[in-house]
Design a protein around this motif. Structure first.
Motif, PDB file in Angstrom:
ATOM      1  N   ARG A 283       0.834  -1.201   0.000  1.00  0.00           N
ATOM      2  CA  ARG A 283       0.000   0.000   0.000  1.00  0.00           C
ATOM      3  C   ARG A 283       0.874   1.258   0.000  1.00  0.00           C
ATOM      4  O   ARG A 283       0.608   2.218  -0.721  1.00  0.00           O
ATOM      5  CB  ARG A 283      -0.918  -0.019   1.226  1.00  0.00           C
ATOM      6  CG  ARG A 283      -2.004   1.035   1.195  1.00  0.00           C
ATOM      7  CD  ARG A 283      -2.872   0.965   2.444  1.00  0.00           C
ATOM      8  NE  ARG A 283      -3.571  -0.314   2.527  1.00  0.00           N
ATOM      9  CZ  ARG A 283      -3.464  -1.147   3.569  1.00  0.00           C
ATOM     10  NH1 ARG A 283      -2.679  -0.854   4.579  1.00  0.00           N
ATOM     11  NH2 ARG A 283      -4.141  -2.274   3.583  1.00  0.00           N
ATOM     12  N   LEU A 304      -4.759  -8.708  -2.191  1.00  0.00           N
ATOM     13  CA  LEU A 304      -5.701  -7.679  -2.634  1.00  0.00           C
ATOM     14  C   LEU A 304      -4.972  -6.430  -3.116  1.00  0.00           C
ATOM     15  O   LEU A 304      -5.313  -5.861  -4.157  1.00  0.00           O
ATOM     16  CB  LEU A 304      -6.654  -7.316  -1.492  1.00  0.00           C
ATOM     17  CG  LEU A 304      -7.670  -8.395  -1.088  1.00  0.00           C
ATOM     18  CD1 LEU A 304      -8.518  -7.909   0.082  1.00  0.00           C
ATOM     19  CD2 LEU A 304      -8.550  -8.770  -2.275  1.00  0.00           C
ATOM     20  N   GLU A 305      -3.948  -6.013  -2.344  1.00  0.00           N
ATOM     21  CA  GLU A 305      -3.173  -4.834  -2.754  1.00  0.00           C
ATOM     22  C   GLU A 305      -2.407  -5.104  -4.045  1.00  0.00           C
ATOM     23  O   GLU A 305      -2.254  -4.218  -4.893  1.00  0.00           O
ATOM     24  CB  GLU A 305      -2.205  -4.431  -1.640  1.00  0.00           C
ATOM     25  CG  GLU A 305      -2.762  -3.444  -0.632  1.00  0.00           C
ATOM     26  CD  GLU A 305      -3.931  -4.019   0.152  1.00  0.00           C
ATOM     27  OE1 GLU A 305      -3.945  -5.238   0.360  1.00  0.00           O
ATOM     28  OE2 GLU A 305      -4.823  -3.249   0.547  1.00  0.00           O
ATOM     29  N   GLN A 308      -4.851  -4.829  -6.877  1.00  0.00           N
ATOM     30  CA  GLN A 308      -5.198  -3.422  -7.088  1.00  0.00           C
ATOM     31  C   GLN A 308      -4.073  -2.696  -7.823  1.00  0.00           C
ATOM     32  O   GLN A 308      -4.321  -1.901  -8.740  1.00  0.00           O
ATOM     33  CB  GLN A 308      -5.447  -2.742  -5.729  1.00  0.00           C
ATOM     34  CG  GLN A 308      -6.722  -3.170  -5.037  1.00  0.00           C
ATOM     35  CD  GLN A 308      -7.976  -2.701  -5.775  1.00  0.00           C
ATOM     36  OE1 GLN A 308      -7.950  -1.717  -6.501  1.00  0.00           O
ATOM     37  NE2 GLN A 308      -9.064  -3.427  -5.604  1.00  0.00           N
ATOM     38  N   ASN A 311      -4.009  -3.573 -11.419  1.00  0.00           N
ATOM     39  CA  ASN A 311      -5.184  -3.061 -12.135  1.00  0.00           C
ATOM     40  C   ASN A 311      -5.239  -1.539 -12.203  1.00  0.00           C
ATOM     41  O   ASN A 311      -6.166  -0.984 -12.800  1.00  0.00           O
ATOM     42  CB  ASN A 311      -6.470  -3.575 -11.457  1.00  0.00           C
ATOM     43  CG  ASN A 311      -6.894  -4.932 -11.972  1.00  0.00           C
ATOM     44  OD1 ASN A 311      -6.981  -5.145 -13.174  1.00  0.00           O
ATOM     45  ND2 ASN A 311      -7.133  -5.868 -11.063  1.00  0.00           N
ATOM     46  N   THR A 312      -4.267  -0.870 -11.580  1.00  0.00           N
ATOM     47  CA  THR A 312      -4.317   0.598 -11.538  1.00  0.00           C
ATOM     48  C   THR A 312      -3.062   1.225 -12.119  1.00  0.00           C
ATOM     49  O   THR A 312      -2.532   2.182 -11.557  1.00  0.00           O
ATOM     50  CB  THR A 312      -4.519   1.087 -10.086  1.00  0.00           C
ATOM     51  OG1 THR A 312      -3.485   0.512  -9.252  1.00  0.00           O
ATOM     52  CG2 THR A 312      -5.873   0.697  -9.555  1.00  0.00           C
ATOM     53  N   PHE A 342     -12.282  -9.910   1.308  1.00  0.00           N
ATOM     54  CA  PHE A 342     -12.809  -9.296   0.086  1.00  0.00           C
ATOM     55  C   PHE A 342     -14.332  -9.243   0.159  1.00  0.00           C
ATOM     56  O   PHE A 342     -15.002 -10.251   0.413  1.00  0.00           O
ATOM     57  CB  PHE A 342     -12.355 -10.105  -1.135  1.00  0.00           C
ATOM     58  CG  PHE A 342     -12.841  -9.533  -2.443  1.00  0.00           C
ATOM     59  CD1 PHE A 342     -12.227  -8.424  -2.993  1.00  0.00           C
ATOM     60  CD2 PHE A 342     -13.920 -10.113  -3.110  1.00  0.00           C
ATOM     61  CE1 PHE A 342     -12.681  -7.885  -4.198  1.00  0.00           C
ATOM     62  CE2 PHE A 342     -14.364  -9.595  -4.312  1.00  0.00           C
ATOM     63  CZ  PHE A 342     -13.747  -8.476  -4.850  1.00  0.00           C
ATOM     64  N   GLN A 352     -11.375  -9.104 -11.431  1.00  0.00           N
ATOM     65  CA  GLN A 352     -10.162  -8.394 -11.028  1.00  0.00           C
ATOM     66  C   GLN A 352      -8.916  -9.225 -11.310  1.00  0.00           C
ATOM     67  O   GLN A 352      -7.906  -8.712 -11.781  1.00  0.00           O
ATOM     68  CB  GLN A 352     -10.218  -8.054  -9.532  1.00  0.00           C
ATOM     69  CG  GLN A 352     -11.075  -6.845  -9.206  1.00  0.00           C
ATOM     70  CD  GLN A 352     -10.664  -6.211  -7.892  1.00  0.00           C
ATOM     71  OE1 GLN A 352      -9.478  -6.060  -7.612  1.00  0.00           O
ATOM     72  NE2 GLN A 352     -11.644  -5.827  -7.093  1.00  0.00           N
ATOM     73  N   ALA A 356      -5.991  -8.329 -13.956  1.00  0.00           N
ATOM     74  CA  ALA A 356      -4.666  -8.011 -13.410  1.00  0.00           C
ATOM     75  C   ALA A 356      -3.561  -8.840 -14.047  1.00  0.00           C
ATOM     76  O   ALA A 356      -2.493  -8.322 -14.378  1.00  0.00           O
ATOM     77  CB  ALA A 356      -4.667  -8.220 -11.900  1.00  0.00           C
TER      78      ALA A 356
END
Length: 441
Positions: A283, A304-305, A308, A311-312, A342, A352, A356
């Motif tokens: 993060r 999860l991070e 993310q 995907n970003t 989640f 997701q 990813a």
């Protein structure tokens, strides 16, 4: 040459006897008395000076006590005691051996060593569990880690980049359990893996293009299958102009890249205060202007991070995970995401994951100890609420005329689907067209 081999075997046989251990223990006690007399002066001696001191003291001790040892045996005692006082005791030679990959100690007289992927019992022992614990404490003291009854389990990074895991009583029933994972001083390059037969030229070219095209790659495999070595090798393909942030539980990666930021998690104190997890680090790494994020191993809520980040806009990120196949790898990601809390639907999570990841590279350690890329699989999207995969290459060995296993990678004849590899598809298309033209002529 035969005499040297026999001498080496006789040395190993003597060093594993109770007589050797008893004489060494008695001489060690004598040396400690002499060191106390020397005081702080001994602490300033070099290893060579310590060796000369030990030789003189052992010669005198053996002569005065009339211990029946020949010159070769006295030399062995001296060498072992020098390692004891100025090194890592019985572990000294194993830690210096470049061929050793893992050292596994199950109590003071049960030592196994992995070389070239094969695990074998080593003709080596400690005097007792107290002796083993003393050597372990000496190693941990260098890195400021504590090991005692209140903290009976330690996982630590060694000064040379290796990893050490220790479990002692009351958790370990049969004495201290020590696992040491060694890493190469110079990480393997992709060309090295090619020469070792880990992959073939076609897979090398695909991975080269995939990394440079900023595809997100997940390396999947079992324990000691070579995941970290492969991840290190893929870093050679990353352009020098990019900034890479690595996040690990215990820092093992040694990326050969000019701009690497290395982050390592931290365990908390006795009450858990001060702990920093991999999830926290990932993060935070998003605020460090990374071009790529490399996660040493995905094993918990940090999944999860990682998804993310991929995907970003942080394309080209890579990670490793424990799984036995590409499909199982995706199931494991779903399971870890569920454990991490989640909140979305199953379909949302799978979307997701599919968005990813670009490739899952499966690596395995075979029965003969060789490490091979056994599958290159592309994540192509979603279909009927299932993440769709297409395998590009599959490893299939066969037995040659000489009875030896022969490596073979079968190409499925499918171009990568990812738009990131459009240039590679065009290049392959040009090559195929040229081949067809030649064939017609």
């Amino acid at each position: 040459m035969i005499d040297q081999i026999e001498l080496s075997e006789s040395e190993r046989a003597f060093s594993n006897t109770q007589e050797f251990q008893d004489i060494k223990t008695a001489t060690y006690e004598h040396l400690l008395t002499r060191i106390e007399e020397l005081g702080s002066e001994f602490g300033r001696w070099s290893r060579n000076t310590v060796h000369q001191f030990v030789n003189l003291e052992v010669d005198g001790f053996v002569r005065i006590n009339r211990i029946p040892l020949n010159e070769q045996e006295v030399r062995q005692i001296s060498s072992a005691l020098t390692n004891e006082l100025a090194g890592m005791g019985p572990l000294e030679d194993l830690l210096a051996d470049a061929a050793v990959e893992d050292i596994l100690i199950n109590g003071y007289n049960d030592v196994f060593v992995s070389r070239h992927g094969m695990l074998q019992r080593e003709n080596l022992r400690f005097t007792d569990n107290a002796h083993l614990l003393r050597i372990v404490q000496r190693i941990l003291a260098q890195i400021g880690r504590r090991l005692d009854e209140s903290n009976p389990m330690v996982d630590a990074r060694l000064p040379d980049g290796g990893r050490m895991n220790v479990v002692i009583s009351p958790l370990a029933v049969d004495g201290p359990m020590v696992s040491i994972r060694k890493f190469r001083v110079e990480p393997l390059k992709p060309e090295d893996l090619l020469n070792l037969g880990t992959m073939n030229q076609e897979i090398y070219t695909l991975l080269d293009n995939a990394v440079k095209a900023r595809c997100n790659i997940l390396i999947s495999g079992g324990t000691s299958s070579g995941k970290t070595s492969l991840l290190n090798a893929l870093a050679f393909f990353v352009p020098n102009s990019e900034r890479v942030v690595t996040v690990e539980d215990t820092a093992e990666l040694s990326l050969n890249h000019p701009h690497v930021v290395r982050l390592e998690s931290r365990i908390g104190g006795f009450d858990g205060a001060g702990a920093v997890s991999i999830r926290d680090l990932i993060r935070n790494s998003l605020r460090m202007r990374p071009d790529r994020i490399v996660v040493g191993e995905v094993r918990g809520a940090e999944v999860l991070e990682m998804l993310q980040a991929m995907n970003t806009g942080h394309d080209g990120s890579m990670a490793t995970i424990h799984a036995n196949s590409p499909r199982e790898c995706l199931h494991r990601i779903e399971m870890l995401a569920g454990f991490a809390g989640f909140q979305g639907s199953e379909n949302s999570l799978r979307n997701q994951i599919a968005g990813a990841l670009d490739f899952v590279v499966q690596i395995a350690r075979l029965a003969n100890g060789r490490r091979r890329l056994v599958s290159i699989t592309e994540v192509t999207g979603m279909g009927d609420n299932i993440i769709t995969l297409q395998e590009l290459y599959r490893y299939e060995s066969y037995v040659g005329a000489d009875g030896e296993d022969v490596d073979r990678w079968v190409a499925m004849g499918i171009f990568p689907h990812s738009p990131k590899l459009q240039r590679l598809r065009q290049q392959q298309g040009v090559k195929n067209s040229a081949s067809e033209l030649v064939g017609r002529r």
